[in-house]
Write a protein that holds these residues in place. Structure first.
Motif, PDB file in Angstrom:
ATOM      1  N   GLN A  81       0.740  -1.255  -0.010  1.00  0.00           N
ATOM      2  CA  GLN A  81      -0.033   0.038   0.131  1.00  0.00           C
ATOM      3  C   GLN A  81       0.858   1.168   0.070  1.00  0.00           C
ATOM      4  O   GLN A  81       1.633   1.276   0.902  1.00  0.00           O
ATOM      5  CB  GLN A  81      -0.877  -0.132   1.200  1.00  0.00           C
ATOM      6  N   PRO A  82       0.731   2.132  -0.894  1.00  0.00           N
ATOM      7  CA  PRO A  82       1.704   3.217  -0.974  1.00  0.00           C
ATOM      8  C   PRO A  82       1.404   4.311  -0.163  1.00  0.00           C
ATOM      9  O   PRO A  82       0.040   4.850   0.163  1.00  0.00           O
ATOM     10  CB  PRO A  82       1.408   3.612  -2.547  1.00  0.00           C
ATOM     11  N   VAL A  83       2.234   5.233   0.028  1.00  0.00           N
ATOM     12  CA  VAL A  83       1.849   6.461   0.670  1.00  0.00           C
ATOM     13  C   VAL A  83       2.607   7.461  -0.284  1.00  0.00           C
ATOM     14  O   VAL A  83       4.060   7.429  -0.513  1.00  0.00           O
ATOM     15  CB  VAL A  83       2.518   6.542   2.215  1.00  0.00           C
ATOM     16  N   CYS A  84       1.968   8.371  -1.070  1.00  0.00           N
ATOM     17  CA  CYS A  84       2.342   9.243  -1.937  1.00  0.00           C
ATOM     18  C   CYS A  84       2.785  10.728  -1.465  1.00  0.00           C
ATOM     19  O   CYS A  84       2.033  11.266  -0.849  1.00  0.00           O
ATOM     20  CB  CYS A  84       1.212   9.414  -2.843  1.00  0.00           C
ATOM     21  N   LEU A 136       4.081  12.615  -7.858  1.00  0.00           N
ATOM     22  CA  LEU A 136       3.951  11.862  -6.693  1.00  0.00           C
ATOM     23  C   LEU A 136       4.928  10.713  -6.367  1.00  0.00           C
ATOM     24  O   LEU A 136       4.988   9.942  -7.410  1.00  0.00           O
ATOM     25  CB  LEU A 136       2.549  11.692  -6.237  1.00  0.00           C
ATOM     26  N   LEU A 137       5.748  10.656  -5.439  1.00  0.00           N
ATOM     27  CA  LEU A 137       6.637   9.757  -5.205  1.00  0.00           C
ATOM     28  C   LEU A 137       5.914   8.900  -4.301  1.00  0.00           C
ATOM     29  O   LEU A 137       5.729   8.986  -2.928  1.00  0.00           O
ATOM     30  CB  LEU A 137       7.968  10.372  -4.436  1.00  0.00           C
ATOM     31  N   PRO A 138       5.616   7.495  -4.698  1.00  0.00           N
ATOM     32  CA  PRO A 138       4.947   6.422  -3.762  1.00  0.00           C
ATOM     33  C   PRO A 138       6.021   5.645  -2.994  1.00  0.00           C
ATOM     34  O   PRO A 138       6.887   4.927  -3.705  1.00  0.00           O
ATOM     35  CB  PRO A 138       4.245   5.933  -4.851  1.00  0.00           C
ATOM     36  N   ILE A 139       5.798   5.617  -1.667  1.00  0.00           N
ATOM     37  CA  ILE A 139       6.697   4.653  -0.946  1.00  0.00           C
ATOM     38  C   ILE A 139       5.569   3.549  -0.251  1.00  0.00           C
ATOM     39  O   ILE A 139       4.829   4.021   0.416  1.00  0.00           O
ATOM     40  CB  ILE A 139       7.467   5.465   0.249  1.00  0.00           C
ATOM     41  N   ASN A 140       6.012   2.627  -0.428  1.00  0.00           N
ATOM     42  CA  ASN A 140       5.175   1.313   0.089  1.00  0.00           C
ATOM     43  C   ASN A 140       5.260   1.179   1.658  1.00  0.00           C
ATOM     44  O   ASN A 140       6.290   0.946   2.102  1.00  0.00           O
ATOM     45  CB  ASN A 140       5.192   0.038  -0.857  1.00  0.00           C
ATOM     46  N   THR A 141       4.018   1.029   2.107  1.00  0.00           N
ATOM     47  CA  THR A 141       3.888   0.370   3.510  1.00  0.00           C
ATOM     48  C   THR A 141       3.143  -0.737   3.793  1.00  0.00           C
ATOM     49  O   THR A 141       2.359  -1.148   2.499  1.00  0.00           O
ATOM     50  CB  THR A 141       3.487   1.847   4.571  1.00  0.00           C
ATOM     51  N   PHE A 142       2.262  -0.983   4.806  1.00  0.00           N
ATOM     52  CA  PHE A 142       1.631  -1.955   4.840  1.00  0.00           C
ATOM     53  C   PHE A 142       0.045  -1.515   5.084  1.00  0.00           C
ATOM     54  O   PHE A 142      -0.798  -2.398   4.374  1.00  0.00           O
ATOM     55  CB  PHE A 142       1.902  -2.946   6.470  1.00  0.00           C
ATOM     56  N   ALA A 143      -0.149  -0.184   5.499  1.00  0.00           N
ATOM     57  CA  ALA A 143      -1.613   0.295   5.467  1.00  0.00           C
ATOM     58  C   ALA A 143      -1.496   1.229   4.401  1.00  0.00           C
ATOM     59  O   ALA A 143      -2.499   1.263   3.655  1.00  0.00           O
ATOM     60  CB  ALA A 143      -1.732   0.830   6.807  1.00  0.00           C
ATOM     61  N   GLY A 144      -0.654   2.294   4.441  1.00  0.00           N
ATOM     62  CA  GLY A 144      -0.726   3.266   3.266  1.00  0.00           C
ATOM     63  C   GLY A 144      -1.486   4.437   3.297  1.00  0.00           C
ATOM     64  O   GLY A 144      -2.459   4.260   4.083  1.00  0.00           O
ATOM     65  N   ILE A 145      -1.403   5.395   2.908  1.00  0.00           N
ATOM     66  CA  ILE A 145      -2.257   6.515   2.622  1.00  0.00           C
ATOM     67  C   ILE A 145      -2.451   7.034   1.223  1.00  0.00           C
ATOM     68  O   ILE A 145      -1.397   6.886   0.520  1.00  0.00           O
ATOM     69  CB  ILE A 145      -1.705   7.736   3.316  1.00  0.00           C
ATOM     70  N   ILE A 146      -3.425   6.848   0.443  1.00  0.00           N
ATOM     71  CA  ILE A 146      -3.731   7.069  -0.996  1.00  0.00           C
ATOM     72  C   ILE A 146      -4.210   8.419  -1.081  1.00  0.00           C
ATOM     73  O   ILE A 146      -5.339   8.831  -0.783  1.00  0.00           O
ATOM     74  CB  ILE A 146      -4.461   6.013  -1.386  1.00  0.00           C
ATOM     75  N   GLN A 147      -3.465   9.394  -1.807  1.00  0.00           N
ATOM     76  CA  GLN A 147      -3.990  10.427  -2.409  1.00  0.00           C
ATOM     77  C   GLN A 147      -5.120  10.601  -3.229  1.00  0.00           C
ATOM     78  O   GLN A 147      -4.973   9.849  -4.483  1.00  0.00           O
ATOM     79  CB  GLN A 147      -2.757  11.467  -2.708  1.00  0.00           C
TER      80      GLN A 147
END
Length: 640
Positions: free
Chosen positions: A433-436, A629-640
């Protein structure tokens, strides 16, 4: 799908991670670990190299194929599968036979998983035939008694089949375009062999040394094709490639026909759909708030299937993420000018913070700044957004340096505990799941008018400081100015204020300051506005009975676009992403704005040619991601 064809997810993961050749499932994945040698110690780099090399030694294509066969048989046949006999049979087989049965098993599992009306008993019957055929290679008397019975496979039995470590390569980031080169080398062999029709001519002229120069993303982009054709028929060579249409002699002599010029065949690689699909940005317009919702953002469907997945793992602090933002922006600009990676490569980014020092001393002194600063702001924000990331990944920040300095085992033949590799594999497999993060563009103007303005990007922070090194001629004037007006320099600040209603409000102010800091990462979890938090240290003069004194006042601004200019022509320094290697000196003016997606800029330029008076986005531009936007993956993520 897993209920109908048990073991399918395991099979697909091993095939893709080990790049095993399989026509039913031709996907490939690779993990690239990038570390900056100037940010990490030599001991950490050596430990990572040793760990990744040791993980690759214990696996081979033959062993991975056997794992897939055994796991599929055991998952489908359950307790009726003779695991020991199957292992002995595969061990004694030549490599050619192992590949044959591997392809048979993969085809059977994929067929059952993709069929809507497939039945589990039919799938088990297919694998039972393959199972008996494999065991028939054993000598008489070694065949298992009775027939295999299928059913739900016991959990303990399935755990006996190991999951091989993924294909991991470690790279010291020493060149600016190293990321792009590694990605090209990753996908080029398969592209040449699997797509000869549409790529043969393009790849024949493609060289890795072909470095495309940087383009002015926000200005007009030029494309030219050199033609040596004069347009006159008599200048053509005798042997024409394309025959003329039949016509009489009078018509032939009465007109001049243009022939033989360069005809550029439209390639599917030049479609703007690829540029849109490669942006990795789920939104079309820059949002006001970060929206927390689960799931992977939907991407536009590309015409070519992306068979490769490159998982880029960054080790370090905010400074290596700043280099990543630079490399990602450069890659997107290359893809805008010459599409190559976008239609074939799925790019995923992962970040593991690593800081040298004790757990309670995260802040270090930067020579380009006055005071202390936090080097892991991005990791802290990811930890607040995702508690699982905080407990599993952020804890590696000081654990990896400790493991690197631990004494090695006295017996070298013992198998070492591949803890770092296991954690990286877990993070890459489960963190989807990405955080952008918004990338910001910087345009820097220098004190020397002859010097061209510099353009750069940053991800986390921009810091300015008054430059002390000035000429001797201005030294006396500067001291007099500081005595009258206080320390610092006079600045003119123009910015657009960010408000919740998203209304544009232009503001301007003049002040005397010793420096400012722009933070792109929110410091508070509740503060989810996508904007820059600008802290300007203003020098205020106070007149009282005892004389004149000065005090420092902090001004805080929220903006996305800001211009800062030195009104007294005194230069200052600019440092990007806390990296002293990215320090600009003799700066007289700075302009900061959200970095635009290069493909958006290109299409916008093309649209403006036909509608010069249009200010709104029309046509294809309306549906393209605007911000980079630079997406960095995590386990939960925040999607813009």
């Amino acid at each position: 799908m897993e209920r109908t064809a048990p073991g399918m997810l395991y099979q697909r993961m091993v095939i893709s991670e080990q790049s095993l050749k399989s026509d039913p499932y031709p996907y490939q994945e690779k993990i690239f670990i990038f570390a900056d040698p100037e940010l990490l110690s030599e001991a950490i780099c050596n430990a990572l190299v040793t760990d990744t090399e040791a993980a690759q030694v214990s696996q081979s294509p033959r062993a991975c194929m056997c794992y897939v066969i055994i796991h599929a048989m055991q998952a489908a046949l359950g307790e009726g599968c003779n695991i020991s006999g199957l292992k002995r049979s595969l061990q004694d087989m030549p490599m050619r036979d192992v590949e044959h049965w591997f392809q048979q098993v993969v085809a059977a599992v994929e067929c059952a998983g993709n069929e809507a009306s497939a039945d589990r008993s039919q799938h088990a019957a297919r694998l039972e035939k393959i199972y008996h055929a494999v065991l028939s290679s054993l000598q008489a008397g070694e065949l298992p008694a009775g027939h295999a019975q299928w059913g739900d496979a016991p959990l303990a039995g399935l755990q006996s089949t190991p999951l091989p470590n993924p294909n991991i390569s470690f790279h010291l980031w020493t060149e600016d375009d190293q990321l792009w080169k590694e990605l090209v080398l990753f996908i080029r062999p398969l592209s040449q062999s699997c797509e000869p029709d549409c790529l043969s001519q393009d790849l024949d002229n493609f060289e890795i040394q072909d470095i495309i120069s940087d383009c002015e993303c926000c200005e007009q982009t030029r494309f030219s094709v050199l033609s040596t054709d004069s347009g006159i028929e008599r200048d053509l060579p005798v042997a024409a490639e394309e025959p003329f249409a039949p016509c009489n002699a009078e018509t032939e002599q009465s007109r001049l026909q243009r022939k033989g010029g360069i005809k550029k065949k439209t390639s599917p690689l030049e479609s703007m759909a690829f540029l849109q699909a490669g942006c990795n940005g789920p939104g079309v317009k820059p949002p006001v708030k970060l929206q927390r919702r689960p799931g992977i953002p939907l991407e536009p469907v590309a015409l070519l299937q992306r068979l490769h997945t490159a998982r880029i793992v960054l080790l370090g602090d905010d400074r290596i993420l700043g280099r990543l933002a630079q490399a990602y922006h450069s890659l997107r600009k290359r893809e805008t000018r010459r599409v190559f990676l976008t239609p074939r490569l799925n790019l995923q980014f992962y970040y593991i913070p690593v800081v040298m020092g004790q757990p309670n001393t995260l802040a270090v002194v930067d020579h380009a700044a006055t005071g202390q600063e936090e080097l892991c702001e991005v990791a802290g924000y990811l930890g607040r957004a995702d508690p699982w990331y905080e407990s599993n990944i952020n804890t590696l920040c000081h654990m990896i340096p400790k493991l690197a300095t631990m004494p090695s085992s006295p017996s070298k033949h013992l198998v070492t505990d591949l803890f770092i590799t296991d954690v990286i594999a877990y993070y890459v497999r489960m963190g989807i799941q990405p955080v952008c993060f918004q990338v910001y563009a910087v345009k820097i103007f220098f004190n020397d008018p002859a010097q061209e303005p510099a353009e750069d990007v940053f991800l986390a922070e921009l810091r300015t400081q008054v430059q002390e090194t000035i000429s001797h001629r201005d030294l006396s004037m500067t001291k007099k100015k500081m005595t009258l007006d206080g320390p610092g320099i006079d600045l003119s600040v123009t910015y657009r204020k960010v408000v919740v209603s998203d209304r544009v409000k232009e503001l301007a102010m003049s002040l005397r300051s010793t420096g400012l800091v722009m933070k792109a990462i929110p410091a508070d979890e509740a503060e989810d506005l996508v904007c820059l938090n600008v802290n300007i240290t203003e020098i205020v003069r106070i007149n009282n009975l005892s004389g004149r004194s000065f005090s420092a006042v902090a001004n805080r601004l929220k903006t996305r676009n800001i211009k800062i200019r030195s009104t007294e022509q005194r230069p200052f320094m600019v440092c990007l992403d806390k990296d002293s290697r990215r320090t600009y000196r003799n700066v007289i003016s700075v302009e900061v704005s959200p970095c635009l997606e290069p493909s958006y800029c290109l299409q916008k330029t093309r649209t403006m040619k036909f509608s010069l008076h249009e200010t709104e986005d029309v046509g294809l531009v309306k549906y393209m991601p605007k911000s980079l936007l630079l997406p960095i993956n995590t386990f939960a993520g925040i999607i813009q």
